[in-house]
Write a protein that holds these residues in place. Structure first.
Motif, mmCIF file in Angstrom:
data_model
loop_
_atom_site.group_PDB
_atom_site.id
_atom_site.type_symbol
_atom_site.label_atom_id
_atom_site.label_comp_id
_atom_site.label_asym_id
_atom_site.label_seq_id
_atom_site.Cartn_x
_atom_site.Cartn_y
_atom_site.Cartn_z
ATOM 1 N N THR A 1 0.848 -1.197 0.000
ATOM 2 C CA THR A 1 0.000 0.000 0.000
ATOM 3 C C THR A 1 0.878 1.240 0.000
ATOM 4 O O THR A 1 1.883 1.301 0.733
ATOM 5 C CB THR A 1 -0.928 0.002 1.231
ATOM 6 N N ARG B 1 4.042 0.554 2.653
ATOM 7 C CA ARG B 1 4.295 -0.567 3.546
ATOM 8 C C ARG B 1 3.690 -1.834 2.943
ATOM 9 O O ARG B 1 2.668 -1.789 2.269
ATOM 10 C CB ARG B 1 3.715 -0.322 4.940
ATOM 11 N N GLU B 2 4.372 -2.916 3.151
ATOM 12 C CA GLU B 2 3.858 -4.203 2.725
ATOM 13 C C GLU B 2 3.062 -4.833 3.853
ATOM 14 O O GLU B 2 3.300 -4.550 5.031
ATOM 15 C CB GLU B 2 5.004 -5.138 2.298
ATOM 16 N N ARG B 3 2.111 -5.652 3.483
ATOM 17 C CA ARG B 3 1.282 -6.354 4.470
ATOM 18 C C ARG B 3 1.737 -7.800 4.538
ATOM 19 O O ARG B 3 1.761 -8.507 3.532
ATOM 20 C CB ARG B 3 -0.192 -6.276 4.068
ATOM 21 N N ARG B 4 2.094 -8.243 5.728
ATOM 22 C CA ARG B 4 2.525 -9.627 5.897
ATOM 23 C C ARG B 4 1.356 -10.550 6.229
ATOM 24 O O ARG B 4 1.406 -11.741 5.936
ATOM 25 C CB ARG B 4 3.590 -9.709 6.991
ATOM 26 N N SER B 5 0.323 -10.001 6.871
ATOM 27 C CA SER B 5 -0.835 -10.835 7.204
ATOM 28 C C SER B 5 -2.013 -9.956 7.574
ATOM 29 O O SER B 5 -1.861 -8.763 7.864
ATOM 30 C CB SER B 5 -0.507 -11.797 8.366
ATOM 31 N N TRP B 6 -3.213 -10.568 7.561
ATOM 32 C CA TRP B 6 -4.455 -9.892 7.930
ATOM 33 C C TRP B 6 -4.898 -10.349 9.321
ATOM 34 O O TRP B 6 -4.791 -11.522 9.661
ATOM 35 C CB TRP B 6 -5.587 -10.245 6.965
ATOM 36 N N THR C 1 -4.977 -4.953 8.738
ATOM 37 C CA THR C 1 -3.623 -5.484 8.716
ATOM 38 C C THR C 1 -3.201 -5.975 10.099
ATOM 39 O O THR C 1 -3.389 -5.288 11.092
ATOM 40 C CB THR C 1 -2.640 -4.404 8.227
ATOM 41 N N GLY D 1 2.391 -5.186 9.411
ATOM 42 C CA GLY D 1 2.792 -4.317 8.311
ATOM 43 C C GLY D 1 4.261 -3.964 8.431
ATOM 44 O O GLY D 1 4.791 -3.859 9.546
ATOM 45 N N ASP E 1 -3.844 0.658 -3.025
ATOM 46 C CA ASP E 1 -3.624 -0.742 -2.673
ATOM 47 C C ASP E 1 -3.206 -1.510 -3.918
ATOM 48 O O ASP E 1 -3.845 -1.391 -4.973
ATOM 49 C CB ASP E 1 -4.907 -1.361 -2.116
ATOM 50 N N THR F 1 -3.698 1.428 9.799
ATOM 51 C CA THR F 1 -2.414 1.370 10.501
ATOM 52 C C THR F 1 -1.641 2.677 10.413
ATOM 53 O O THR F 1 -0.421 2.686 10.550
ATOM 54 C CB THR F 1 -1.549 0.214 9.946
#
Length: 355
Positions: A202, A218-223, A237, A240, A270, A292
């Motif tokens: 994002t 920032r990248e999202r590693r998990s939800w 998120t 992040g 996104d 976030t």
């Protein structure tokens, strides 16, 4: 010292903004409004006002009544539904003396309706997963035929206003897809798309009269609670990580300029990575910060404060870099009923005993 009214107070998207403003240097007063009393009760806003949902006939009158009574210097909205409806009555809002900092309604309309933004991206020549609007069963059959991956899966989601992966589901089952759309009464609203990788990035930015003020990715590693969602996507998120990706920056800027000739306000692009590693835009979160945003504030980049200072004082930040000023690999951890945490991957390893 100014007074700022934040809508959706108590909910995660708005509380990150409220917390960031309260952490600001000017000691501003932050008041909140919202349509869920149980959320409002959790807010850190100094005053909390109940207001009907934005898509009800009572909303405009109650909002104007509140603005006239409290006289905030600035009002900011944090969910697509309210952004859209508040944008429609922006002249009435401004007539109270309260300021707004948001794009034109045409831009908002394009971005909150995902298929409209998809069409804008496509016209601009941006690499984007092919979409098909699902008006009837024949469209759905065509989507499976032309968009399915090696496992025959497509991605279904609602195109209308709403966040959190509204109506999203990956499936290779025509009967399930038909029942899913029936359940949501979604014929003419749902869109089918090619399934991309689960890796996402994002790019959050603030613009003023066509000029970029600041952007951070920032990248999202998990939800959060992703394992409780049929799509794996919740819009919230869990982990992040700050990052810098030149291609993502290029794509994000092109997307923003595809929907607005003179960007103004908040644009959050996104993107999901294709199997070729290219970031594909999935939507623009318009005129709002993502949930976030406090991550960046705690790391040293207070974007809500920057936004407020531009809107109210015409003050712009002095930054060494306006694109990705934060260090890479900072990590923001979020969980249920526990405070969020700013750390790094090494920081996590340093305090955990692995056996």
């Amino acid at each position: 010292m100014s007074k700022i009214l934040i809508a959706g107070a108590g909910g995660a998207p708005s509380e990150g903004v409220i917390n960031s403003l309260l952490m600001g240097a000017k000691g501003d007063t932050v008041i909140g409004m919202g349509s869920e009393p149980s959320d409002l009760a959790l807010s850190k806003a100094s005053k909390k006002f109940y207001i009907p949902y934005a898509n009800t006939p009572e909303y405009q009158g109650k909002l104007i009544q509140l603005l006239n009574a409290e006289k905030p210097d600035l009002v900011h909205f944090q969910n697509d539904l309210e952004i859209f409806h508040a944008s429609l009555i922006r002249d009435a809002i401004l007539a109270t003396g309260t300021k707004l900092f948001m794009p034109s309604h045409e831009v908002i309309d394009t971005c909150v309706h995902k298929h409209k933004s998809y069409e804008a991206f496509k016209r601009a020549g941006i690499t984007v997963p092919r979409n098909i609007m699902i008006n009837d069963e024949q469209d759905l059959r065509e989507a499976f035929k032309s968009l399915g991956n090696v496992d025959g899966k497509i991605w279904l989601r609602a195109s209308s206003i709403g966040g959190g992966g509204k109506g999203a589901i990956p499936t290779n089952d025509f009967a399930l897809a038909k029942s899913w759309i029936d359940h949501y009464n979604g014929w003419g609203d749902f869109v089918a798309a090619e399934l991309l990788t689960p890796n996402t990035i994002t790019w959050l930015s603030i613009w003023h009269e066509g000029d970029l003020v600041v952007a951070q990715s920032r990248e999202r590693r998990s939800w959060t609670h992703g394992n409780r969602s049929i799509s794996g996507v919740t819009g919230v998120t869990k982990v992040g990580v700050t990052c810098a990706n030149d291609k993502a920056t290029e794509v994000a800027i092109n997307c923003i300029k595809a929907v607005s000739e003179k960007p103004h306000g908040i644009f959050g692009v996104d993107m999901a990575y294709g199997f070729d590693g290219v970031p594909n835009p999935t939507e623009i979160n318009i005129s709002r910060f993502f949930t976030t945003v406090q991550f960046f504030t705690e790391a040293g980049l207070n974007m809500p404060e920057i936004f407020k200072d531009i809107a109210l004082h015409g003050e712009f930040p002095q930054l060494e870099s306006i694109i990705n000023p934060l260090p890479n690999d900072l990590m923001w951890l979020r969980g249920m009923d526990t405070p969020p945490r700013l750390t790094t991957e090494q920081g996590i390893r340093d305090e955990i005993i692995f056996i």
